[in-house]
Scaffold this motif. Structure first.
Motif, PDB file in Angstrom:
ATOM      1  N   ARG A 121     -34.374 -14.678 -50.541  1.00 24.78           N
ATOM      2  CA  ARG A 121     -33.394 -14.794 -52.088  1.00 24.78           C
ATOM      3  C   ARG A 121     -32.154 -14.541 -51.570  1.00 24.78           C
ATOM      4  O   ARG A 121     -31.662 -13.483 -50.709  1.00 24.78           O
ATOM      5  CB  ARG A 121     -33.827 -13.498 -52.712  1.00 24.78           C
ATOM      6  N   GLY A 122     -31.181 -15.139 -52.149  1.00 23.20           N
ATOM      7  CA  GLY A 122     -29.574 -14.892 -52.120  1.00 23.20           C
ATOM      8  C   GLY A 122     -29.253 -15.594 -50.722  1.00 23.20           C
ATOM      9  O   GLY A 122     -27.996 -15.250 -50.395  1.00 23.20           O
ATOM     10  N   ARG A 123     -30.014 -16.287 -49.906  1.00 23.80           N
ATOM     11  CA  ARG A 123     -29.491 -16.952 -48.663  1.00 23.80           C
ATOM     12  C   ARG A 123     -29.322 -18.323 -48.838  1.00 23.80           C
ATOM     13  O   ARG A 123     -29.813 -19.185 -49.800  1.00 23.80           O
ATOM     14  CB  ARG A 123     -30.553 -16.620 -47.413  1.00 23.80           C
ATOM     15  N   THR A 124     -28.694 -19.118 -47.743  1.00 24.73           N
ATOM     16  CA  THR A 124     -28.585 -20.483 -47.819  1.00 24.73           C
ATOM     17  C   THR A 124     -28.933 -21.092 -46.805  1.00 24.73           C
ATOM     18  O   THR A 124     -29.796 -20.753 -45.736  1.00 24.73           O
ATOM     19  CB  THR A 124     -26.911 -20.640 -48.015  1.00 24.73           C
ATOM     20  N   ALA A 125     -28.666 -22.580 -46.632  1.00 25.92           N
ATOM     21  CA  ALA A 125     -29.371 -23.375 -45.737  1.00 25.92           C
ATOM     22  C   ALA A 125     -28.996 -23.074 -44.130  1.00 25.92           C
ATOM     23  O   ALA A 125     -27.806 -22.505 -44.014  1.00 25.92           O
ATOM     24  CB  ALA A 125     -29.013 -24.591 -45.750  1.00 25.92           C
ATOM     25  N   PRO A 126     -29.934 -23.010 -43.217  1.00 26.89           N
ATOM     26  CA  PRO A 126     -29.333 -22.821 -41.926  1.00 26.89           C
ATOM     27  C   PRO A 126     -28.385 -23.767 -41.347  1.00 26.89           C
ATOM     28  O   PRO A 126     -28.574 -24.160 -40.141  1.00 26.89           O
ATOM     29  CB  PRO A 126     -30.685 -22.745 -41.187  1.00 26.89           C
ATOM     30  N   ILE A 127     -27.234 -23.993 -41.750  1.00 28.08           N
ATOM     31  CA  ILE A 127     -26.321 -24.775 -41.346  1.00 28.08           C
ATOM     32  C   ILE A 127     -25.009 -23.937 -41.279  1.00 28.08           C
ATOM     33  O   ILE A 127     -24.497 -23.536 -42.074  1.00 28.08           O
ATOM     34  CB  ILE A 127     -26.081 -26.078 -42.318  1.00 28.08           C
ATOM     35  N   LEU A 128     -24.315 -23.958 -40.132  1.00 28.14           N
ATOM     36  CA  LEU A 128     -23.133 -22.973 -39.937  1.00 28.14           C
ATOM     37  C   LEU A 128     -22.023 -23.691 -40.260  1.00 28.14           C
ATOM     38  O   LEU A 128     -21.783 -25.073 -39.973  1.00 28.14           O
ATOM     39  CB  LEU A 128     -23.044 -22.562 -38.394  1.00 28.14           C
ATOM     40  N   ASP A 129     -21.132 -23.581 -41.326  1.00 26.68           N
ATOM     41  CA  ASP A 129     -19.770 -23.970 -41.580  1.00 26.68           C
ATOM     42  C   ASP A 129     -18.932 -23.007 -42.206  1.00 26.68           C
ATOM     43  O   ASP A 129     -19.063 -21.939 -41.731  1.00 26.68           O
ATOM     44  CB  ASP A 129     -19.965 -25.450 -42.614  1.00 26.68           C
ATOM     45  N   PRO A 153     -20.031 -18.486 -41.538  1.00 27.36           N
ATOM     46  CA  PRO A 153     -19.474 -18.163 -40.246  1.00 27.36           C
ATOM     47  C   PRO A 153     -20.562 -17.687 -39.128  1.00 27.36           C
ATOM     48  O   PRO A 153     -21.556 -17.170 -39.740  1.00 27.36           O
ATOM     49  CB  PRO A 153     -18.190 -17.344 -40.304  1.00 27.36           C
ATOM     50  N   VAL A 154     -20.467 -17.863 -38.053  1.00 27.36           N
ATOM     51  CA  VAL A 154     -21.328 -17.902 -36.984  1.00 27.36           C
ATOM     52  C   VAL A 154     -21.462 -16.353 -36.990  1.00 27.36           C
ATOM     53  O   VAL A 154     -22.676 -15.754 -36.983  1.00 27.36           O
ATOM     54  CB  VAL A 154     -20.885 -18.038 -35.568  1.00 27.36           C
ATOM     55  N   ALA A 155     -20.652 -15.324 -37.194  1.00 23.46           N
ATOM     56  CA  ALA A 155     -20.735 -14.069 -37.165  1.00 23.46           C
ATOM     57  C   ALA A 155     -21.631 -13.676 -38.461  1.00 23.46           C
ATOM     58  O   ALA A 155     -22.515 -12.552 -38.389  1.00 23.46           O
ATOM     59  CB  ALA A 155     -19.629 -13.191 -37.274  1.00 23.46           C
ATOM     60  N   ASP A 156     -21.690 -14.257 -39.427  1.00 29.21           N
ATOM     61  CA  ASP A 156     -22.465 -13.727 -40.647  1.00 29.21           C
ATOM     62  C   ASP A 156     -23.884 -14.337 -40.653  1.00 29.21           C
ATOM     63  O   ASP A 156     -24.681 -14.206 -41.526  1.00 29.21           O
ATOM     64  CB  ASP A 156     -21.868 -14.165 -42.014  1.00 29.21           C
ATOM     65  N   ALA A 157     -24.193 -15.524 -39.674  1.00 26.82           N
ATOM     66  CA  ALA A 157     -25.111 -16.112 -39.883  1.00 26.82           C
ATOM     67  C   ALA A 157     -26.470 -15.208 -40.062  1.00 26.82           C
ATOM     68  O   ALA A 157     -27.370 -15.540 -40.810  1.00 26.82           O
ATOM     69  CB  ALA A 157     -25.263 -16.954 -38.468  1.00 26.82           C
ATOM     70  N   LEU A 158     -26.630 -14.181 -39.339  1.00 31.28           N
ATOM     71  CA  LEU A 158     -27.903 -13.437 -39.503  1.00 31.28           C
ATOM     72  C   LEU A 158     -28.210 -12.820 -40.923  1.00 31.28           C
ATOM     73  O   LEU A 158     -29.275 -12.878 -41.247  1.00 31.28           O
ATOM     74  CB  LEU A 158     -27.828 -11.974 -38.624  1.00 31.28           C
ATOM     75  N   SER A 159     -27.044 -12.647 -41.635  1.00 29.87           N
ATOM     76  CA  SER A 159     -27.447 -12.093 -43.057  1.00 29.87           C
ATOM     77  C   SER A 159     -27.129 -13.320 -44.058  1.00 29.87           C
ATOM     78  O   SER A 159     -27.437 -12.963 -45.335  1.00 29.87           O
ATOM     79  CB  SER A 159     -26.387 -11.030 -43.269  1.00 29.87           C
TER      80      SER A 159
END
Lengths: 118, 232
Positions: free
Chosen positions: A51-59, A63-69
């Motif tokens: 819930r509340g997350r997006t596709a696993p594509i960094l842009d 950003p790379v730093a937030d990717a985990l959450s």
């Protein structure tokens, strides 16, 4: 949301199985199998959804730093990518064998195939 | 009737299993260990912005090689099974004309569809997409060509050459990875480049382009075989 998608996937699997079990026409059985296949794919993608997350594509937005959450689980998506392609191959094979069956028996009715019946 | 009842009984059993799964399912709040590893390390290790691509091409590259092999086998078996029904080139089927709209539209659209397929697999490491999707798009362009002219004989030689050359290069790059980089199918063969650039992520764009060509050729060969079978 994930539950809705998962329920839809399960329903598609059941619809597909019902069609494959009750239809006697091979082409209809193949269509039923592809419906069940789609259902399995939907269930697998739904398992990876969070819930509340997006596709696993960094842009810029992820950003790379937030990717985990910010991203959802990418592994089921990679698996479904494989499953879709293999499913397409299986469908093509089933269609080719259905063609050969029709060529031999001049019918698409599975009940006319009695060689292996006991 | 009894058969239908048995089918419904069986489905009810499966449905009860599904219900159990559905009602006890709780979505994860956090990424699990594997996903966490991929999310944290992909950008630094692989340099691809699309994490799914990094998993498919590098982390689980051997799987993808196996998948491409399965597709190749499928295309080969479809060709083998349908080989007996091959249409002679002399006795062409007489079909109704396809119509002006489809004929002209396919001439205009087919190159654009194939271009889109190339775009999708060339950008597989940056955007949603990749070799399998791009290959499928290319094959849909081929399908449009076949729909517009069902009697057209696609050159099997061209399709087979594209397919085998791209497969050979794919395995070649994989083996080069052992010699020049960390192991089989390692994408660090080429420099990692800047995150988000077209030429980045090491060998991933190259590998995905080869996969795209191979998948497109395999799907096209299946379509060509299916369309060439004699009408019964």
């Amino acid at each position: 949301m994930a539950q809705i998608a998962m329920a839809a996937g399960f329903i598609l699997i059941l619809v597909g199985f019902y069609g494959a079990l009750t239809n006697r026409n091979i082409l209809r059985m193949i269509v039923a199998f592809t419906v069940a296949d789609t259902g399995v794919n939907i269930v697998m993608v739904a398992v990876g959804y969070m819930r509340g997350r997006t596709a696993p594509i960094l842009d810029e937005t992820v950003p790379v730093a937030d990717a985990l959450s910010r991203i959802i689980d990418p592994v089921p998506q990679a698996l479904v990518l494989t499953a879709i392609v293999i499913g397409m191959g299986i469908t093509a094979l089933m269609l080719a064998f259905a063609y050969r069956f029709y060529e031999k028996k001049r019918t698409l009715d599975i009940t006319k195939c009695t060689e292996l019946k006991w | 009737m009894i058969r239908k009842f048995a089918a419904i009984l069986l489905l009810a059993g499966i449905a009860s299993i599904f219900m159990g799964l559905l009602f006890t399912y709780e979505p994860d709040a956090e990424l699990n260990t594997t996903a966490r590893y991929y999310a944290e390390r992909t950008a630094a290790d692989i340099g691809a912005t699309n994490i799914v691509t990094a998993i498919v091409v590098t982390y689980r590259g051997l799987d993808t090689l196996g998948e491409v092999t399965v597709l190749f086998l499928t295309a080969a078996i479809v060709g083998l099974v349908l080989a007996h029904g091959r249409r002679r080139t002399s006795d062409k089927r007489r079909l109704a004309p396809v119509g002006e709209l489809l004929a002209t539209g396919s001439r205009f659209l087919a190159p654009l569809i194939i271009l889109l397929g190339v775009y999708v697999f060339a950008n597989g490491h940056l955007t949603p997409g990749g070799g399998f999707q791009g290959g499928a798009i290319i094959a849909s362009g081929v399908l449009l060509i076949l729909l517009a002219d069902p009697c057209r004989c696609l050159s099997h030689r061209v399709i087979d050459t594209v397919e085998s050359v791209s497969g050979l290069f794919y395995v070649g790059i994989a083996i080069l990875g052992i010699v020049l980089a960390g192991g089989f199918l390692d994408s660090h063969l080429l420099p990692r480049g800047e995150l988000g650039a077209l030429f980045s992520a090491g060998a991933i764009p190259l590998i995905y382009a080869l996969i795209g060509l191979k998948v497109g050729a395999e799907f096209s060969s299946i379509l060509a075989h299916l369309s060439e079978t004699e009408e019964l």
